[in-house]
Design a protein around this motif. Structure first.
Motif, PDB file in Angstrom:
ATOM      1  N   GLU A  25       0.867  -1.179   0.000  1.00  0.00           N
ATOM      2  CA  GLU A  25       0.000   0.000   0.000  1.00  0.00           C
ATOM      3  C   GLU A  25       0.900   1.224   0.000  1.00  0.00           C
ATOM      4  O   GLU A  25       1.837   1.311   0.795  1.00  0.00           O
ATOM      5  CB  GLU A  25      -0.890   0.046   1.244  1.00  0.00           C
ATOM      6  N   TRP A  26       0.597   2.170  -0.900  1.00  0.00           N
ATOM      7  CA  TRP A  26       1.281   3.457  -0.936  1.00  0.00           C
ATOM      8  C   TRP A  26       0.292   4.507  -0.463  1.00  0.00           C
ATOM      9  O   TRP A  26      -0.755   4.688  -1.081  1.00  0.00           O
ATOM     10  CB  TRP A  26       1.786   3.768  -2.354  1.00  0.00           C
ATOM     11  N   ARG A  27       0.610   5.205   0.636  1.00  0.00           N
ATOM     12  CA  ARG A  27      -0.284   6.202   1.224  1.00  0.00           C
ATOM     13  C   ARG A  27       0.353   7.584   1.114  1.00  0.00           C
ATOM     14  O   ARG A  27       1.504   7.788   1.489  1.00  0.00           O
ATOM     15  CB  ARG A  27      -0.573   5.862   2.684  1.00  0.00           C
ATOM     16  N   VAL A  47      -4.201  -0.790  -7.786  1.00  0.00           N
ATOM     17  CA  VAL A  47      -5.620  -0.678  -7.459  1.00  0.00           C
ATOM     18  C   VAL A  47      -5.805   0.585  -6.618  1.00  0.00           C
ATOM     19  O   VAL A  47      -5.431   0.610  -5.436  1.00  0.00           O
ATOM     20  CB  VAL A  47      -6.133  -1.905  -6.678  1.00  0.00           C
ATOM     21  N   PRO A  48      -6.333   1.664  -7.201  1.00  0.00           N
ATOM     22  CA  PRO A  48      -6.558   2.897  -6.446  1.00  0.00           C
ATOM     23  C   PRO A  48      -7.609   2.688  -5.357  1.00  0.00           C
ATOM     24  O   PRO A  48      -8.570   1.939  -5.544  1.00  0.00           O
ATOM     25  CB  PRO A  48      -7.076   3.881  -7.502  1.00  0.00           C
ATOM     26  N   LEU A  49      -7.419   3.362  -4.233  1.00  0.00           N
ATOM     27  CA  LEU A  49      -8.363   3.313  -3.117  1.00  0.00           C
ATOM     28  C   LEU A  49      -9.086   4.644  -2.967  1.00  0.00           C
ATOM     29  O   LEU A  49      -9.503   5.020  -1.870  1.00  0.00           O
ATOM     30  CB  LEU A  49      -7.610   2.952  -1.824  1.00  0.00           C
ATOM     31  N   PHE A  50      -9.248   5.358  -4.087  1.00  0.00           N
ATOM     32  CA  PHE A  50      -9.884   6.679  -4.086  1.00  0.00           C
ATOM     33  C   PHE A  50     -10.288   7.058  -5.505  1.00  0.00           C
ATOM     34  O   PHE A  50      -9.795   6.479  -6.471  1.00  0.00           O
ATOM     35  CB  PHE A  50      -8.920   7.737  -3.526  1.00  0.00           C
ATOM     36  N   ASP A  51     -11.161   8.021  -5.610  1.00  0.00           N
ATOM     37  CA  ASP A  51     -11.480   8.663  -6.888  1.00  0.00           C
ATOM     38  C   ASP A  51     -10.695   9.972  -6.936  1.00  0.00           C
ATOM     39  O   ASP A  51     -10.736  10.755  -5.986  1.00  0.00           O
ATOM     40  CB  ASP A  51     -12.974   8.985  -6.989  1.00  0.00           C
ATOM     41  N   ASN A  70     -11.738   4.564  -7.708  1.00  0.00           N
ATOM     42  CA  ASN A  70     -11.648   3.657  -6.576  1.00  0.00           C
ATOM     43  C   ASN A  70     -11.956   2.218  -7.007  1.00  0.00           C
ATOM     44  O   ASN A  70     -13.014   1.949  -7.574  1.00  0.00           O
ATOM     45  CB  ASN A  70     -12.622   4.110  -5.487  1.00  0.00           C
ATOM     46  N   GLY A  71     -11.013   1.316  -6.773  1.00  0.00           N
ATOM     47  CA  GLY A  71     -11.221  -0.100  -7.055  1.00  0.00           C
ATOM     48  C   GLY A  71     -11.017  -0.532  -8.485  1.00  0.00           C
ATOM     49  O   GLY A  71     -11.081  -1.726  -8.781  1.00  0.00           O
ATOM     50  N   ALA A  93      -4.497   6.772  -1.403  1.00  0.00           N
ATOM     51  CA  ALA A  93      -3.642   5.584  -1.355  1.00  0.00           C
ATOM     52  C   ALA A  93      -3.975   4.661  -2.517  1.00  0.00           C
ATOM     53  O   ALA A  93      -5.055   4.750  -3.110  1.00  0.00           O
ATOM     54  CB  ALA A  93      -3.849   4.847  -0.022  1.00  0.00           C
ATOM     55  N   PHE A  94      -3.025   3.785  -2.829  1.00  0.00           N
ATOM     56  CA  PHE A  94      -3.296   2.717  -3.779  1.00  0.00           C
ATOM     57  C   PHE A  94      -2.546   1.467  -3.344  1.00  0.00           C
ATOM     58  O   PHE A  94      -1.586   1.530  -2.579  1.00  0.00           O
ATOM     59  CB  PHE A  94      -2.959   3.103  -5.222  1.00  0.00           C
ATOM     60  N   ILE A  95      -3.029   0.339  -3.833  1.00  0.00           N
ATOM     61  CA  ILE A  95      -2.374  -0.940  -3.626  1.00  0.00           C
ATOM     62  C   ILE A  95      -1.620  -1.291  -4.899  1.00  0.00           C
ATOM     63  O   ILE A  95      -2.163  -1.211  -6.000  1.00  0.00           O
ATOM     64  CB  ILE A  95      -3.401  -2.058  -3.309  1.00  0.00           C
ATOM     65  N   GLU A  96      -0.356  -1.661  -4.734  1.00  0.00           N
ATOM     66  CA  GLU A  96       0.471  -2.086  -5.856  1.00  0.00           C
ATOM     67  C   GLU A  96       0.780  -3.566  -5.692  1.00  0.00           C
ATOM     68  O   GLU A  96       1.246  -3.991  -4.640  1.00  0.00           O
ATOM     69  CB  GLU A  96       1.775  -1.274  -5.838  1.00  0.00           C
TER      70      GLU A  96
END
Length: 101
Positions: A25-27, A47-51, A70-71, A93-96
């Motif tokens: 996760e990159w925050r 995978v973005p965790l935001f718009d 998001n997602g 944040a996003f998940i890589e």
């Protein structure tokens, strides 16, 4: 992510790391936080965790805006070199997911 210059202000948290996969996760706490200049040594999915959007410095004087949802994941091949910035006025944040094999 590999080959990082370690000058970024975004906070990485590695959730999974084994012989085949690394999930990080990159925050980004605020606008302008960044990953630091890096080269991807593996194919990967984000995978973005935001718009919102990310600002990406491509290193050749070009900086692009990348809208994200998001997602909704996106894929990149190994060899990408860039610095990724939070271009929003909020934490994001996003998940890589890196494919190590």
């Amino acid at each position: 992510m590999c080959s990082n210059d370690n000058t970024g202000t975004a906070q990485p948290t590695v959730f999974i790391e084994n012989q085949r996969t690394r999930v990080t996760e990159w925050r980004f706490a605020r606008r302008g936080d960044n990953t630091g200049w890096h080269r991807h040594d593996y194919d990967y999915v984000v995978v973005p965790l935001f718009d919102g959007h990310l600002e990406i410095d491509l290193g050749n004087g070009e900086r692009v805006i990348a809208p994200v949802k998001n997602g909704v994941p996106y894929y990149r091949d190994l060899g990408v070199e860039h610095d990724v910035f939070n271009g929003n006025d909020f934490e994001c944040a996003f998940i890589e997911v890196e494919f190590l094999k």
